[in-house]
Design a protein around this motif. Structure first.
Motif, PDB file in Angstrom:
ATOM      1  N   PHE A 345       0.847  -1.189   0.000  1.00 56.72           N
ATOM      2  CA  PHE A 345       0.000   0.000   0.000  1.00 56.72           C
ATOM      3  C   PHE A 345       0.885   1.241   0.000  1.00 56.72           C
ATOM      4  CE2 PHE A 345      -3.203   2.846   2.166  1.00 56.72           C
ATOM      5  CZ  PHE A 345      -4.144   2.791   1.149  1.00 56.72           C
ATOM      6  N   GLY A 346       0.795   2.048  -1.037  1.00 58.90           N
ATOM      7  CA  GLY A 346       1.618   3.244  -1.163  1.00 58.90           C
ATOM      8  C   GLY A 346       0.841   4.502  -0.822  1.00 58.90           C
ATOM      9  N   GLY A 347       1.472   5.385  -0.044  1.00 56.83           N
ATOM     10  CA  GLY A 347       0.842   6.659   0.307  1.00 56.83           C
ATOM     11  C   GLY A 347       1.902   7.645   0.721  1.00 56.83           C
ATOM     12  N   GLY A 348       1.473   8.796   1.284  1.00 57.86           N
ATOM     13  CA  GLY A 348       2.421   9.788   1.784  1.00 57.86           C
ATOM     14  C   GLY A 348       2.969  10.716   0.723  1.00 57.86           C
ATOM     15  N   MET A 349       3.094  10.210  -0.487  1.00 61.97           N
ATOM     16  CA  MET A 349       3.553  10.989  -1.639  1.00 61.97           C
ATOM     17  C   MET A 349       3.168  10.178  -2.874  1.00 61.97           C
ATOM     18  SD  MET A 349       7.681  10.159  -1.480  1.00 61.97           S
ATOM     19  CE  MET A 349       8.107  11.110  -2.932  1.00 61.97           C
ATOM     20  N   ALA A 350       3.293  10.790  -4.048  1.00 59.37           N
ATOM     21  CA  ALA A 350       2.909  10.087  -5.274  1.00 59.37           C
ATOM     22  C   ALA A 350       3.796   8.870  -5.507  1.00 59.37           C
ATOM     23  CB  ALA A 350       3.008  11.040  -6.459  1.00 59.37           C
ATOM     24  N   VAL A 351       3.176   7.746  -5.855  1.00 60.99           N
ATOM     25  CA  VAL A 351       3.937   6.563  -6.276  1.00 60.99           C
ATOM     26  C   VAL A 351       4.216   6.720  -7.765  1.00 60.99           C
ATOM     27  CG1 VAL A 351       3.920   4.056  -6.561  1.00 60.99           C
ATOM     28  CG2 VAL A 351       2.876   5.083  -4.529  1.00 60.99           C
ATOM     29  N   GLN A 352       5.487   6.690  -8.127  1.00 63.28           N
ATOM     30  CA  GLN A 352       5.853   6.882  -9.531  1.00 63.28           C
ATOM     31  C   GLN A 352       5.699   5.568 -10.294  1.00 63.28           C
ATOM     32  OE1 GLN A 352       9.781   8.407  -8.757  1.00 63.28           O
ATOM     33  NE2 GLN A 352       9.123  10.532  -8.913  1.00 63.28           N
ATOM     34  N   ARG A 353       5.179   5.671 -11.504  1.00 67.61           N
ATOM     35  CA  ARG A 353       4.928   4.472 -12.312  1.00 67.61           C
ATOM     36  C   ARG A 353       6.176   3.592 -12.478  1.00 67.61           C
ATOM     37  NH1 ARG A 353       0.817   2.570 -15.333  1.00 67.61           N
ATOM     38  NH2 ARG A 353      -0.398   4.467 -15.087  1.00 67.61           N
ATOM     39  N   PRO A 354       7.376   4.178 -12.758  1.00 72.95           N
ATOM     40  CA  PRO A 354       8.556   3.306 -12.904  1.00 72.95           C
ATOM     41  C   PRO A 354       8.845   2.488 -11.637  1.00 72.95           C
ATOM     42  CG  PRO A 354       9.064   5.549 -13.631  1.00 72.95           C
ATOM     43  CD  PRO A 354       7.706   5.597 -13.003  1.00 72.95           C
ATOM     44  N   VAL A 355       8.606   3.105 -10.471  1.00 71.72           N
ATOM     45  CA  VAL A 355       8.823   2.405  -9.195  1.00 71.72           C
ATOM     46  C   VAL A 355       7.795   1.282  -9.040  1.00 71.72           C
ATOM     47  CG1 VAL A 355       8.730   2.657  -6.665  1.00 71.72           C
ATOM     48  CG2 VAL A 355       9.946   4.345  -8.058  1.00 71.72           C
ATOM     49  N   ALA A 356       6.525   1.596  -9.344  1.00 72.11           N
ATOM     50  CA  ALA A 356       5.458   0.587  -9.235  1.00 72.11           C
ATOM     51  C   ALA A 356       5.716  -0.594 -10.174  1.00 72.11           C
ATOM     52  CB  ALA A 356       4.108   1.229  -9.561  1.00 72.11           C
ATOM     53  N   GLU A 357       6.193  -0.309 -11.380  1.00 77.44           N
ATOM     54  CA  GLU A 357       6.443  -1.385 -12.352  1.00 77.44           C
ATOM     55  C   GLU A 357       7.609  -2.269 -11.914  1.00 77.44           C
ATOM     56  OE1 GLU A 357       6.787   0.837 -15.974  1.00 77.44           O
ATOM     57  OE2 GLU A 357       4.599   0.941 -16.258  1.00 77.44           O
ATOM     58  N   ARG A 358       8.660  -1.641 -11.388  1.00 69.55           N
ATOM     59  CA  ARG A 358       9.800  -2.434 -10.893  1.00 69.55           C
ATOM     60  C   ARG A 358       9.399  -3.282  -9.688  1.00 69.55           C
ATOM     61  NH1 ARG A 358      14.575   0.811  -8.989  1.00 69.55           N
ATOM     62  NH2 ARG A 358      15.631  -1.175  -8.770  1.00 69.55           N
ATOM     63  N   TRP A 359       8.604  -2.702  -8.785  1.00 70.93           N
ATOM     64  CA  TRP A 359       8.167  -3.418  -7.580  1.00 70.93           C
ATOM     65  C   TRP A 359       7.356  -4.662  -7.974  1.00 70.93           C
ATOM     66  CZ3 TRP A 359       9.352  -2.741  -2.455  1.00 70.93           C
ATOM     67  CH2 TRP A 359       8.582  -3.438  -1.519  1.00 70.93           C
ATOM     68  N   LEU A 360       6.453  -4.486  -8.917  1.00 71.65           N
ATOM     69  CA  LEU A 360       5.633  -5.615  -9.370  1.00 71.65           C
ATOM     70  C   LEU A 360       6.510  -6.706  -9.991  1.00 71.65           C
ATOM     71  CD1 LEU A 360       2.887  -6.945  -9.898  1.00 71.65           C
ATOM     72  CD2 LEU A 360       2.721  -5.610 -12.013  1.00 71.65           C
ATOM     73  N   ALA A 361       7.469  -6.277 -10.816  1.00 71.06           N
ATOM     74  CA  ALA A 361       8.369  -7.248 -11.462  1.00 71.06           C
ATOM     75  C   ALA A 361       9.232  -7.974 -10.426  1.00 71.06           C
ATOM     76  CB  ALA A 361       9.257  -6.530 -12.475  1.00 71.06           C
ATOM     77  N   MET A 362       9.639  -7.265  -9.369  1.00 69.57           N
ATOM     78  CA  MET A 362      10.558  -7.837  -8.386  1.00 69.57           C
ATOM     79  C   MET A 362       9.840  -8.684  -7.332  1.00 69.57           C
ATOM     80  SD  MET A 362      13.563  -5.733  -6.383  1.00 69.57           S
ATOM     81  CE  MET A 362      14.189  -4.954  -7.864  1.00 69.57           C
TER      82      MET A 362
END
Length: 566
Positions: A345-362
């Motif tokens: 669950f991401g909050g506190g600031m905008a989650v950047q798409r490149p970060v979200a995509e890497r997290w999902l892949a990892m």
């Protein structure tokens, strides 16, 4: 999804987000089952007494032990003559003493004032004086800060905790390392203070008197980060927090449609418990679900954090974009087993798409973004948890919550138009502590809280934040939003993290300046500008690029643009 969900709820058809709700989730939360957090706490303990509630540095505290110890702290506070509504400050990192003290204060009918342990004397004094705190619990590492301001506050009782207080035999070793080896405890002297262990022992011989609390009584004074000026206390009532828990419980259940619910939930608690995000999403929701929160005292020590993560099968991981990014750049993190992870669950600031995509892949687990503020207890909107889609938005309003996009005059704007995000719901604060003027500015006569964030709602009822009002850059009359520039820049493989601000420019009024922390040590200014030029129209492109070894961050890891503006 069929439009009928709006009609079935019997709600105002203007709430366009209801058509995007997960099936079966109601539009409203219904009556609250408890009048106070203390009542809720009693119920959770009765239901889950044998389970671990919090774990730190290898030591677990069961629901039953949390009940016993917090009752002792509450009884001890009552024995000092503190009365219902008196404010008690808590200046502790994520250690077992934190929930023991916080729930002790609440069960005694007192009000918790959460304090960032890293505050300077000036910041601490402002908060203690503003809140009128009568007592403070502090870790010995930060007692020297309290010592400097005590005489200028209303604080009469100081309780000093040590890192190892609740770690059993291991505690003595931990204290020795903290004090003598790492030298993390500056000299301090507070005559008449009480040690945490002494308060606990005295309280254990006393009986906690259950207070008569109304849902409208104040549970927390949650001070805003002061990113927009002087730090103000958001007055959060028992019903504010209980409402947010009820909203989140409905939402959380849908996550287990995507991946089966484990028998015992394990939460990663890396965000500080003195911050509203972890307070509600970790601590309160952990109790509500019978979960175990793995407390991370220092999440900035990424290698130690990763080592700790390897010991547990984590299911729920609340965090920030910067934290996810830092973890993924650690070689050992990539080797962890993420098969048990159900929800990030991401909050506190905008989650950047490149970060979200890497997290999902990892990790194989998508990041679901939500949104809230200290003033909203905190969660106001969230993306659907039953899908794996990353929408790049903050999602839709939770049950019993309304979001409107309004212009400067307070008029509601049509779908797709950009304005200020305004929120109404049972989780919205009662107001700012002793600041009727600020409360009147922040909450409109019809009960909508003006967030200061700029965004728009799309036809599906999902809201996209464009930026904070005060961070907007004006280039030749065009509005430029730092979030957009940062998201584009972050897609460059040589950039670790970045932040954009506006600086004065004789030709365009303001120009964009980008601060960059390199991942690739050979990255040049020309390469950064070339990358941005390929993805941004001319007036949005950074005219200036400055490389830094790190960016200034808040207590939860949110990048502080105001500090870059100097």
């Amino acid at each position: 999804m069929a439009e009928t969900s709006t009609q079935q709820s019997g709600s105002n058809p203007g709430k366009i987000w209801l058509k995007s709700y997960p099936p079966g989730v109601p539009a409203e939360i219904g009556p609250l089952p408890y009048r106070s957090i203390g009542e809720f706490f009693d119920h959770a303990v009765a239901q889950y007494s044998w389970r671990p509630a919090f774990t730190c540095m290898g030591k677990s505290l069961s629901f039953a032990a949390l009940n016993t110890h917090s009752a002792a702290i509450g009884a001890w506070l009552q024995s000092l003559g503190l009365r219902k509504g008196d404010r008690v400050a808590v200046m502790l990192p994520n250690i077992l003493q934190n929930p023991v003290i916080v729930y002790g204060i609440l069960r005694a009918g007192l009000t918790v004032v959460n304090v960032n342990p890293l505050y300077t004397p000036r910041e601490l004094e402002h908060q203690l004086v503003d809140a009128g705190a009568k007592a403070i619990f502090v870790l010995e590492n930060f007692a020297h800060t309290v010592e400097q301001v005590l005489a200028r506050t209303a604080v009469k009782h100081v309780v000093v905790a040590s890192m190892g207080d609740m770690l059993g035999v291991k505690g003595a070793i931990v204290n020795l390392v903290v004090r003598r080896v790492k030298k993390l405890v500056p000299d301090w002297s507070i005559p008449g203070h009480t040690s945490f262990k002494a308060a606990l022992a005295k309280g254990a011989k006393l009986t906690l008197t259950k207070p008569h609390l109304a849902p409208s009584d104040v549970a927390f004074l949650q001070y805003t980060g002061g990113t927009t000026g002087v730090s103000k206390g958001a007055t959060l009532t028992h019903s504010n927090l209980l409402s947010n828990m009820a909203q989140m419980e409905l939402w959380l259940e849908t996550a287990f449609r995507r991946k089966a619910r484990p028998e015992n939930l394990t939460f990663v608690c890396a965000l500080p418990l003195y911050h509203i995000f972890a307070l509600t999403v970790n601590s309160l929701m952990g109790l509500a679900t019978g979960g175990n929160n793995i407390l991370i005292p220092n999440p900035r020590d990424i290698p130690a954090f990763v080592k700790e993560l390897g010991k547990y099968e984590a299911n729920i991981f609340p965090g920030l974009n910067t934290l996810f990014n830092a973890l993924m750049n650690n070689a050992e993190f990539k080797k962890l087993d993420f098969s048990s992870l159900v929800l990030t669950f991401g909050g506190g600031m905008a989650v950047q798409r490149p970060v979200a995509e890497r997290w999902l892949a990892m990790t194989g687990c998508p990041i679901h973004e939500g949104y809230g503020l200290s003033e909203t207890s905190p969660v106001a909107t969230a993306n659907r948890l039953d899908t794996g889609e990353f929408t790049g938005t903050i999602g839709m309003p939770l049950p019993s919550t309304e979001v409107e996009i309004r212009d400067e005059q307070g008029n509601t704007l049509p779908v797709g138009e950009i304005g200020e995000i305004c929120i109404r719901g049972p989780q919205v604060m009662a107001g700012y502590w002793q600041r009727p003027d600020e409360t009147a500015k922040a909450i409109s006569p019809d009960g909508f809280f003006r967030t200061g964030d700029i965004g728009f709602m799309n036809s599906e009822g999902l809201t996209k934040i464009v930026d904070r009002k005060k961070d907007m850059i004006l280039v030749s009359g065009f509005n430029v939003f730092p979030n957009e520039i940062e998201e584009v820049a972050a897609t460059h493989p040589g950039i670790l993290e970045c932040a954009a601000i506006g600086i004065p420019d004789p030709h365009s009024g303001e120009a964009v300046k980008l601060f960059v922390v390199r991942k690739d040590p050979d990255l040049t200014e020309a390469e950064v500008k070339r990358h941005c030029a390929a993805n941004l129209t001319n007036y949005k492109r950074p005219r200036h690029v400055e490389f830094r070894t790190e960016l200034p961050k808040s207590n939860v890891g949110k990048i502080l643009r105001k500090d870059l503006r100097g």
